[in-house]
Design a protein around this motif. Structure first.
Motif, short mmCIF file in Angstrom:
data_model
loop_
_atom_site.label_atom_id
_atom_site.label_comp_id
_atom_site.label_asym_id
_atom_site.label_seq_id
_atom_site.Cartn_x
_atom_site.Cartn_y
_atom_site.Cartn_z
N SER A 161 7.82 2.87 13.97
CA SER A 161 7.49 2.04 12.81
C SER A 161 6.30 1.18 13.18
O SER A 161 5.76 1.28 14.28
CB SER A 161 8.69 1.17 12.43
OG SER A 161 9.12 0.38 13.53
N SER A 176 5.22 -11.55 8.08
CA SER A 176 5.13 -10.28 7.35
C SER A 176 3.66 -10.04 6.99
O SER A 176 2.80 -10.92 7.17
CB SER A 176 5.96 -10.33 6.07
OG SER A 176 5.40 -11.26 5.15
N GLU A 258 10.24 -7.96 10.12
CA GLU A 258 10.93 -6.69 10.29
C GLU A 258 9.93 -5.55 10.41
O GLU A 258 8.92 -5.54 9.70
CB GLU A 258 11.86 -6.43 9.09
CG GLU A 258 13.01 -7.42 8.96
CD GLU A 258 13.98 -7.32 10.12
OE1 GLU A 258 14.17 -6.19 10.63
OE2 GLU A 258 14.54 -8.35 10.51
N TYR A 260 8.23 -2.02 9.69
CA TYR A 260 8.10 -1.36 8.40
C TYR A 260 7.52 0.04 8.57
O TYR A 260 7.01 0.38 9.62
CB TYR A 260 7.22 -2.20 7.46
CG TYR A 260 5.77 -2.28 7.89
CD1 TYR A 260 4.82 -1.41 7.37
CD2 TYR A 260 5.35 -3.24 8.81
CE1 TYR A 260 3.49 -1.47 7.77
CE2 TYR A 260 4.02 -3.31 9.21
CZ TYR A 260 3.09 -2.43 8.68
OH TYR A 260 1.78 -2.49 9.08
N ARG A 261 7.60 0.83 7.54
CA ARG A 261 7.10 2.21 7.48
C ARG A 261 7.59 3.04 8.66
O ARG A 261 6.91 3.26 9.64
CB ARG A 261 5.58 2.27 7.40
CG ARG A 261 5.10 3.70 7.03
CD ARG A 261 3.60 3.86 7.00
NE ARG A 261 2.96 3.27 8.13
CZ ARG A 261 2.02 2.33 8.04
NH1 ARG A 261 1.62 1.89 6.88
NH2 ARG A 261 1.48 1.83 9.14
#
Length: 318
Positions: A161, A176, A258, A260-261
Motif C-alpha cells: 500500500s 492523510s 492509515e 491507502y490503495r
C-alpha cells in the motif's frame, strides 16, 4: 544474501557518494533494529541479516519454458533499483544488492536453472526497458496497476500500500493526503504517489486551500534527505519503506494516518513472452509452497506483505 549489481555503471561513483551523504544526514534512520538491514560497524551502509534462503533445486520443466536466448546464455537480465530498503538497497561496500527483492529473484533464477544478472536502472525507465527487451525481467517495487498492464505483464510477488512519513513534530498536523494542502511532499519520480500529490493539489485548490506541492526526486534517497532536512514536510511512498524508515528513526520520524490503495507489487515481463510469464509464476509458486518465500520475507521483516499464491496481473484497482 549479497548480489553483485552489474550493468551500466557510469553514474555509480557519483550516485554512491550522493547516497552516502544523504544517508549520513538521515542517521539514525538506518541504525540497527530488529531483523531489518542495519549499518555496519563502520557506518558504511546496510548489511543483510545473518543467514540466507536455502538454495533451490532446478525444475527442468520450467527451465525448458525459458526463451532460447536465456537458456543459451544461462542468465536472466533483471532490472532492479538499489534504494528502497528493506526491499532493496546497496550493501556496506556500495557494490552489492541486499534485500527481499534480489534474494527472491535469485531463488526464482535457481529454480529456472539460470543465474540472475541485475542491471541498475531508474524506476521510470523499467517499463520501456522490458518492452524493448533490454531486460528479460524487472523488479523494483512497482505497483501492478491496470494502466501499466497495457505495456507489460505482472507476476505479483508482494502485497503493499502507500503511506505517509513525517518528522515527529509534524505528526499532529499531517495525518492523510487531505492534510497536505499547503505542504510540500517528497515523492519518487514515476511512482503512483506523484499522481496522488498532483490529484490532491487539485482538490486543495477546489476547496479554496493552498495546493499540495510535489517535490519529485529520481530516487527515495533524495526523498528521505528532503524530509530529514525540512525541505519537504512529508514523504509519500510505499508502506514497506515508510514503515522501515519510521522504525529506524527511533522516534524522529513517524508514519501517520492509515495506509491507502492496496495493490500488489509485480515482476515485470514482456507481454509477448507468455511462456516466460508462466515459468516465473510457477517458480514463485514453488517458493511459496516449499516455505522459502515466507523465510525470505521474514528475514527482511516484511511478512505482512506475503501472498498466498503467485498471480498474474492481480491488481484490480487504479
Amino acid at each position: 544474501m549479497h548480489i553483485w549489481l552489474s550493468g551500466p555503471r557510469a553514474c555509480r561513483t557519483k550516485r554512491a557518494a550522493s547516497a552516502g551523504m544523504a544517508l549520513a544526514g538521515l542517521l539514525p534512520l538506518l541504525a540497527a533494529c530488529g531483523g531489518s538491514p542495519s549499518a555496519d560497524a563502520n557506518g558504511k551502509g546496510p548489511t543483510a541479516p545473518s543467514g540466507s534462503a536455502a538454495a533451490q533445486r532446478e525444475d527442468t520443466k520450467l527451465a525448458a519454458m525459458l526463451p532460447k536466448n536465456v537458456r543459451d546464455s544461462g542468465q536472466l537480465v533483471v532490472a532492479e533499483g538499489d534504494d528502497y530498503p528493506p526491499l532493496v538497497s546497496l550493501g556496506s561496500d556500495n557494490k552489492t544488492l541486499i534485500g527481499m527483492e534480489p534474494e527472491l529473484m535469485t531463488s526464482v533464477g535457481q529454480i529456472l536453472g539460470v543465474k540472475v544478472k541485475f542491471s541498475k536502472t531508474s524506476f521510470d525507465s523499467i517499463i520501456g526497458g522490458v518492452q524493448s527487451r533490454r531486460y528479460d525481467l524487472a523488479i523494483q517495487a512497482m505497483l501492478d496497476k491496470p494502466e501499466r498492464r497495457q505495456h507489460v505483464t505482472f507476476v505479483d510477488y508482494f502485497k503493499t500500500s502507500s503511506a505517509i512519513l513525517v518528522q515527529q513534530k509534524n505528526a499532529g498536523s499531517i495525518g492523510s493526503l487531505g492534510d497536505l494542502c499547503g505542504h510540500t511532499a517528497a515523492v519518487e519520480n514515476g511512482t503512483a504517489q506523484v499522481d496522488d500529490i498532483n490529484a490532491q493539489a487539485k482538490k486543495c485548490k477546489a476547496a479554496g486551500k493552498p495546493a499540495a506541492k510535489p517535490l519529485v526526486f529520481p530516487d527515495s534517497v533524495g526523498c528521505f534527505q528532503a524530509l530529514s532536512t525540512g525541505r519537504a514536510d512529508a514523504f509519500v511512498g510505499g508502506t514497506p519503506t515508510v514503515a522501515y524508515q519510521a522504525e529506524q528513526s527511533h522516534g524522529q520520524m513517524k508514519q501517520v494516518g492509515e495506509p491507502y490503495r492496496f495493490l500488489p507489487y509485480g515482476i515485470l515481463v514482456n507481454k509477448q513472452d507468455k511462456k516466460l510469464v508462466e515459468a516465473v509464476r510457477q517458480a514463485l509458486q514453488k517458493l511459496i509452497d516449499n516455505g522459502s518465500y515466507a523465510k525470505i520475507l521474514k528475514r527482511w521483516n516484511v511478512e505482512s506483505g506475503a501472498l498466498d499464491r503467485a498471480t498474474v496481473n492481480g491488481g484490480t484497482t487504479t
